[in-house]
Design a protein around this motif. Structure first.
Motif, short mmCIF file in Angstrom:
data_model
loop_
_atom_site.label_atom_id
_atom_site.label_comp_id
_atom_site.label_asym_id
_atom_site.label_seq_id
_atom_site.Cartn_x
_atom_site.Cartn_y
_atom_site.Cartn_z
N LEU A 180 115.77 23.82 37.51
CA LEU A 180 114.47 23.41 36.99
C LEU A 180 113.56 24.62 36.93
O LEU A 180 113.32 25.27 37.94
CB LEU A 180 113.83 22.34 37.90
N ALA A 181 113.10 24.93 35.74
CA ALA A 181 112.16 26.04 35.54
C ALA A 181 110.92 25.45 34.89
O ALA A 181 110.52 25.83 33.79
CB ALA A 181 112.79 27.12 34.69
N GLU A 200 104.46 19.64 38.29
CA GLU A 200 105.13 18.50 38.91
C GLU A 200 105.37 17.38 37.91
O GLU A 200 106.39 16.70 37.97
CB GLU A 200 104.29 17.99 40.08
N ARG A 201 104.47 17.21 36.99
CA ARG A 201 104.60 16.15 35.98
C ARG A 201 105.90 16.32 35.20
O ARG A 201 106.63 15.36 34.95
CB ARG A 201 103.39 16.17 35.05
N GLU A 202 106.23 17.55 34.80
CA GLU A 202 107.46 17.81 34.05
C GLU A 202 108.69 17.59 34.93
O GLU A 202 109.72 17.09 34.46
CB GLU A 202 107.47 19.22 33.48
N ILE A 203 108.60 17.96 36.19
CA ILE A 203 109.71 17.71 37.12
C ILE A 203 109.95 16.21 37.24
O ILE A 203 111.09 15.74 37.13
CB ILE A 203 109.44 18.34 38.50
N VAL A 229 118.22 23.05 41.62
CA VAL A 229 117.62 24.31 42.07
C VAL A 229 116.28 24.44 41.37
O VAL A 229 116.20 24.48 40.15
CB VAL A 229 118.51 25.51 41.70
N ASP A 230 115.22 24.49 42.15
CA ASP A 230 113.86 24.56 41.61
C ASP A 230 113.37 26.00 41.66
O ASP A 230 113.19 26.57 42.73
CB ASP A 230 112.95 23.65 42.45
N LEU A 231 113.17 26.59 40.48
CA LEU A 231 112.72 27.98 40.43
C LEU A 231 111.22 28.13 40.57
O LEU A 231 110.73 29.22 40.86
CB LEU A 231 113.15 28.62 39.10
N GLU A 232 110.48 27.07 40.29
CA GLU A 232 109.02 27.10 40.42
C GLU A 232 108.60 25.92 41.29
O GLU A 232 107.98 24.98 40.82
CB GLU A 232 108.38 27.04 39.03
#
Length: 145
Positions: free
Chosen positions: A65-66, A70-73, A95-98
């Protein structure tokens, strides 16, 4: 068998992650998605260009996830007001990059684990904590952060 990785979010961070992964793992099966499809075009021929976030999630065992907000996640993971992740993440590494703030990351981790997946924030994770292919992935991604 090559690694199967999807990157959701092809802004600056996602683009750098894709470039690093392709350089580090030439045999990688890479799938890319962005709400603005044109952001993925530079990778046509070296990656699969997904038509939806759900398709990107379904294509790979590791989801990067780039996404800047939070809304997009939440939209990508189909996480709505009840806080549950309903997207197909069972058996997958997210894997969350941001990553969001620590409290929000803990909540997201719990929701992903409850859905059968695993969650990590790449900037906070060291490659020694993940075996094999995951270590190579996190090593490549660590250079992005």
């Amino acid at each position: 068998m090559s690694m199967r990785v999807s990157i959701v979010g092809m802004g600056r961070t996602g683009t750098l992650a894709a470039q690093r992964l392709l350089a580090a793992e030439p045999d990688i099966a890479l799938t890319l998605y962005d709400i603005e499809p044109g952001r993925c075009e530079d990778f046509r021929g070296t990656a699969t260009l997904a038509t939806s976030a759900r398709e990107a999630l379904e294509e790979s065992d590791t989801i990067v996830l780039a996404l800047p907000r939070e809304r997009e996640i939440d939209r990508t993971l189909e996480r709505f007001s009840d806080g549950n992740v309903t997207a197909p993440v069972a058996g997958k590494l997210i894997v969350d990059l941001e990553p969001p703030c620590a409290e929000r990351a803990r909540s997201l981790d719990q929701a992903i684990v409850a859905a059968g997946g695993r969650y990590t924030c790449a900037p906070l994770q060291t490659s020694a904590d993940a075996p094999g292919a995951e270590a190579r992935l996190l090593n490549a991604l660590a250079r992005v952060a």
